[in-house]
Design an enzyme around this catalytic site. Structure first.
Site, PDB file in Angstrom:
ATOM      1  N   CYS A 119       0.813  -1.226   0.000  1.00  0.00           N
ATOM      2  CA  CYS A 119       0.000   0.000   0.000  1.00  0.00           C
ATOM      3  C   CYS A 119       0.842   1.270   0.000  1.00  0.00           C
ATOM      4  O   CYS A 119       0.340   2.353  -0.298  1.00  0.00           O
ATOM      5  CB  CYS A 119      -0.951  -0.002   1.192  1.00  0.00           C
ATOM      6  SG  CYS A 119      -1.903  -1.514   1.322  1.00  0.00           S
ATOM      7  N   HIS A 260      -3.639   6.887   2.932  1.00  0.00           N
ATOM      8  CA  HIS A 260      -3.993   5.571   2.409  1.00  0.00           C
ATOM      9  C   HIS A 260      -5.318   5.129   3.039  1.00  0.00           C
ATOM     10  O   HIS A 260      -5.505   5.205   4.259  1.00  0.00           O
ATOM     11  CB  HIS A 260      -2.888   4.560   2.733  1.00  0.00           C
ATOM     12  CG  HIS A 260      -3.307   3.153   2.465  1.00  0.00           C
ATOM     13  ND1 HIS A 260      -3.918   2.773   1.284  1.00  0.00           N
ATOM     14  CD2 HIS A 260      -3.229   2.029   3.230  1.00  0.00           C
ATOM     15  CE1 HIS A 260      -4.186   1.495   1.340  1.00  0.00           C
ATOM     16  NE2 HIS A 260      -3.789   1.010   2.501  1.00  0.00           N
ATOM     17  N   ASN A 290     -10.167  -0.854   0.393  1.00  0.00           N
ATOM     18  CA  ASN A 290      -8.710  -0.674   0.407  1.00  0.00           C
ATOM     19  C   ASN A 290      -8.154  -1.163  -0.929  1.00  0.00           C
ATOM     20  O   ASN A 290      -8.117  -2.361  -1.190  1.00  0.00           O
ATOM     21  CB  ASN A 290      -8.125  -1.475   1.575  1.00  0.00           C
ATOM     22  CG  ASN A 290      -6.610  -1.365   1.664  1.00  0.00           C
ATOM     23  OD1 ASN A 290      -5.957  -0.939   0.732  1.00  0.00           O
ATOM     24  ND2 ASN A 290      -6.062  -1.780   2.804  1.00  0.00           N
TER      25      ASN A 290
HETATM   26  N1  COA Z   1     -17.967  -9.786   9.673  1.00  0.00           N
HETATM   27  C1  COA Z   1     -18.441 -10.075  10.875  1.00  0.00           C
HETATM   28  N2  COA Z   1     -17.672 -10.399  11.934  1.00  0.00           N
HETATM   29  C2  COA Z   1     -16.352 -10.414  11.724  1.00  0.00           C
HETATM   30  C3  COA Z   1     -15.772 -10.128  10.488  1.00  0.00           C
HETATM   31  C4  COA Z   1     -16.644  -9.809   9.425  1.00  0.00           C
HETATM   32  N3  COA Z   1     -16.204  -9.505   8.192  1.00  0.00           N
HETATM   33  N4  COA Z   1     -14.436 -10.217  10.596  1.00  0.00           N
HETATM   34  C5  COA Z   1     -14.161 -10.549  11.863  1.00  0.00           C
HETATM   35  N5  COA Z   1     -15.325 -10.677  12.546  1.00  0.00           N
HETATM   36  C6  COA Z   1     -15.498 -11.030  13.947  1.00  0.00           C
HETATM   37  C7  COA Z   1     -14.372 -11.894  14.484  1.00  0.00           C
HETATM   38  O1  COA Z   1     -14.635 -13.259  14.243  1.00  0.00           O
HETATM   39  C8  COA Z   1     -14.409 -11.554  15.931  1.00  0.00           C
HETATM   40  O2  COA Z   1     -15.470 -12.258  16.537  1.00  0.00           O
HETATM   41  P1  COA Z   1     -15.331 -12.828  18.041  1.00  0.00           P
HETATM   42  O3  COA Z   1     -15.145 -11.619  18.914  1.00  0.00           O
HETATM   43  O4  COA Z   1     -16.621 -13.533  18.261  1.00  0.00           O
HETATM   44  O5  COA Z   1     -14.129 -13.709  18.028  1.00  0.00           O
HETATM   45  C9  COA Z   1     -14.787 -10.078  15.958  1.00  0.00           C
HETATM   46  O6  COA Z   1     -15.440  -9.825  14.706  1.00  0.00           O
HETATM   47  C10 COA Z   1     -13.608  -9.165  16.109  1.00  0.00           C
HETATM   48  O7  COA Z   1     -12.607  -9.580  15.172  1.00  0.00           O
HETATM   49  P2  COA Z   1     -11.273  -8.780  14.960  1.00  0.00           P
HETATM   50  O8  COA Z   1     -10.460  -9.450  13.894  1.00  0.00           O
HETATM   51  O9  COA Z   1     -10.636  -8.541  16.282  1.00  0.00           O
HETATM   52  O10 COA Z   1     -11.877  -7.399  14.400  1.00  0.00           O
HETATM   53  P3  COA Z   1     -11.198  -6.006  14.258  1.00  0.00           P
HETATM   54  O11 COA Z   1     -11.951  -4.986  14.984  1.00  0.00           O
HETATM   55  O12 COA Z   1      -9.710  -6.068  14.478  1.00  0.00           O
HETATM   56  O13 COA Z   1     -11.430  -5.681  12.722  1.00  0.00           O
HETATM   57  C11 COA Z   1     -10.175  -5.645  10.693  1.00  0.00           C
HETATM   58  C12 COA Z   1     -10.857  -6.522  11.723  1.00  0.00           C
HETATM   59  C13 COA Z   1      -9.535  -6.561   9.674  1.00  0.00           C
HETATM   60  C14 COA Z   1     -11.242  -4.805  10.015  1.00  0.00           C
HETATM   61  C15 COA Z   1      -9.121  -4.731  11.372  1.00  0.00           C
HETATM   62  O14 COA Z   1      -8.294  -5.497  12.204  1.00  0.00           O
HETATM   63  C16 COA Z   1      -8.284  -3.967  10.406  1.00  0.00           C
HETATM   64  O15 COA Z   1      -8.774  -3.119   9.659  1.00  0.00           O
HETATM   65  N6  COA Z   1      -6.961  -4.222  10.409  1.00  0.00           N
HETATM   66  C17 COA Z   1      -6.057  -3.548   9.497  1.00  0.00           C
HETATM   67  C18 COA Z   1      -6.173  -4.221   8.158  1.00  0.00           C
HETATM   68  C19 COA Z   1      -5.424  -3.500   7.102  1.00  0.00           C
HETATM   69  O16 COA Z   1      -5.359  -2.293   7.078  1.00  0.00           O
HETATM   70  N7  COA Z   1      -4.876  -4.281   6.148  1.00  0.00           N
HETATM   71  C20 COA Z   1      -4.212  -3.794   5.020  1.00  0.00           C
HETATM   72  C21 COA Z   1      -2.869  -3.214   5.312  1.00  0.00           C
HETATM   73  S1  COA Z   1      -2.712  -1.728   4.442  1.00  0.00           S
END
Ligand code: COA
Length: 333
Positions: A119, A260, A290
């Site tokens: 990215c 970004h 993204n």
């Molecule tokens: N829909 C519904 N529930 C979801 C889900 C989805 N798409 N994805 C994860 N969950 C659930 C998980 O299973 C978890 O459930 P649990 O509490 O029962 O175990 C809960 O939601 C929390 O999951 P978690 O992974 O901790 O969520 P989060 O708040 O960290 O959000 C992302 C996930 C991926 C959106 C977030 O971590 C993120 O944006 N990270 C950065 C990613 C990024 O920028 N990547 C590219 C690099 S440039």
């Protein structure tokens, strides 16, 4: 890495973007994977993203974005000295996507290479282009940020498939006699110790020790979202603070922040912590998701098209991504 202005100036002669026709909304995703529109919007700010069809590729989207940028710039493809394609999802490793694009647009004399900084790729390329032109090694450089990441996601992996979208953005950088134009501060950073947070294993041997239990299939992106989130929030704010301090600016001295588009919460956290003027922080993640290396140039093109940015106060661009990498640029239009 910090560059002080030297040599001649650089200006953005033209920009362009190309995105796939198909819009995949959160509601569409609800039918594919166990998720909800409400969860995606709350956790990421995304409402829809574009998805490439079989004939839309990193090559074709990148080419189309470049053709538009060339048309806006008034510069002939044959006058390009270099084409840099920032991407981690090209169809072929050899030759570079840049090589095929140069043939397609008629940039026969251009040096061509691809740049894999995820990215941060477009900003790495923009910083390199500014430096090459500023020191007189090149006059016209095209930088393209393009991804088709929807081909690399496992659609059953709800933490990854909801985030990414496809698209391309391009900018033509050209020499300007006014040395104050162009990049007045830049950084390019990396921390390879964190590469395991987001990677694309093709074979078993690519999977690092400790991650074997991760059920995502080979050939698809593996992401440890929480770890990336923590890294991104910290580095993102640091990069903006560093850019402001290095140039002696206050948050209000910037005409536009181009960040970004990875997660709205990461951007909002920077707005809150650094007290950035929210109306000058561009957001389009709701429409595109993204798009990795394409995210910054798509923002840039939309802002220039709407005439929201122009000569005057500098703009700040900031990105972070897999590798991990992060980069910033303070630019005088
Ligand atoms: N829909 C519904 N529930 C979801 C889900 C989805 N798409 N994805 C994860 N969950 C659930 C998980 O299973 C978890 O459930 P649990 O509490 O029962 O175990 C809960 O939601 C929390 O999951 P978690 O992974 O901790 O969520 P989060 O708040 O960290 O959000 C992302 C996930 C991926 C959106 C977030 O971590 C993120 O944006 N990270 C950065 C990613 C990024 O920028 N990547 C590219 C690099 S440039």
């Amino acid at each position: 890495m910090t560059a002080v202005p030297f040599g001649r100036g650089v200006r953005i002669a033209g920009t362009g973007r190309a995105v796939p026709a198909e819009e995949l909304t959160n509601k569409d995703l609800e039918k594919i994977v166990d998720t909800s529109d409400e969860w995606i919007q709350q956790r990421t700010g995304i409402k829809a993203r574009r998805r490439a069809n079989d004939s839309e590729t990193v090559f074709s989207l990148g080419r189309d974005a470049l053709l538009k940028a060339l048309a806006h710039s008034g510069i002939n493809a044959s006058d390009l000295d270099m084409i840099i394609v920032a991407s981690v999802s090209g169809e072929m490793i050899c030759p570079s996507t840049a090589a095929r694009i140069s043939e397609a647009v008629g940039a026969d004399e251009a040096a061509v290479f691809d740049l894999a900084a995820a990215c941060s790729g477009f900003l790495y390329g923009m910083n390199l282009a500014d430096t090459m032109i500023r020191c007189g090694r090149a006059k016209n450089i095209a930088v393209i940020g393009v991804e088709v990441l929807t081909r690399l996601v496992d659609w059953s992996d709800r933490s990854v498939s909801i985030i990414f979208g496809d698209g391309a953005g391009a900018a033509i950088f050209t020499a300007d006699p006014d040395p104050s134009k162009g990049c007045i501060h830049q950084t390019m950073h990396g921390d390879g110790r964190l590469w395991r947070t987001l990677y694309h294993p093709k074979l078993d041997r690519d999977v690092p020790a400790g991650d074997e239990a991760n059920p995502i299939r080979l050939g698809h992106l593996r992401m440890h979202g929480r770890e990336i989130y923590k890294f991104a929030v910290t580095r993102f704010q640091e990069a903006i603070r560093e850019a402001l301090d290095a140039t002696g600016m206050k948050v209000d001295d910037v005409q536009q922040y181009i960040c970004h588009q990875s997660n709205i919460r990461i951007i909002e956290s920077a707005i809150e912590k650094l007290q950035l003027p929210a109306d000058r922080v561009y957001i389009n993640i709701d429409r595109y998701g993204n798009t990795s290396a394409a995210s910054i140039p798509i923002c840039l093109d939309e802002l220039l098209e709407a005439k929201t940015i122009g000569p005057g106060k500098p703009i700040i661009l900031v990105a972070f991504g897999a590798g991990v990498t992060w980069a910033s640029c303070v630019w005088n239009m």
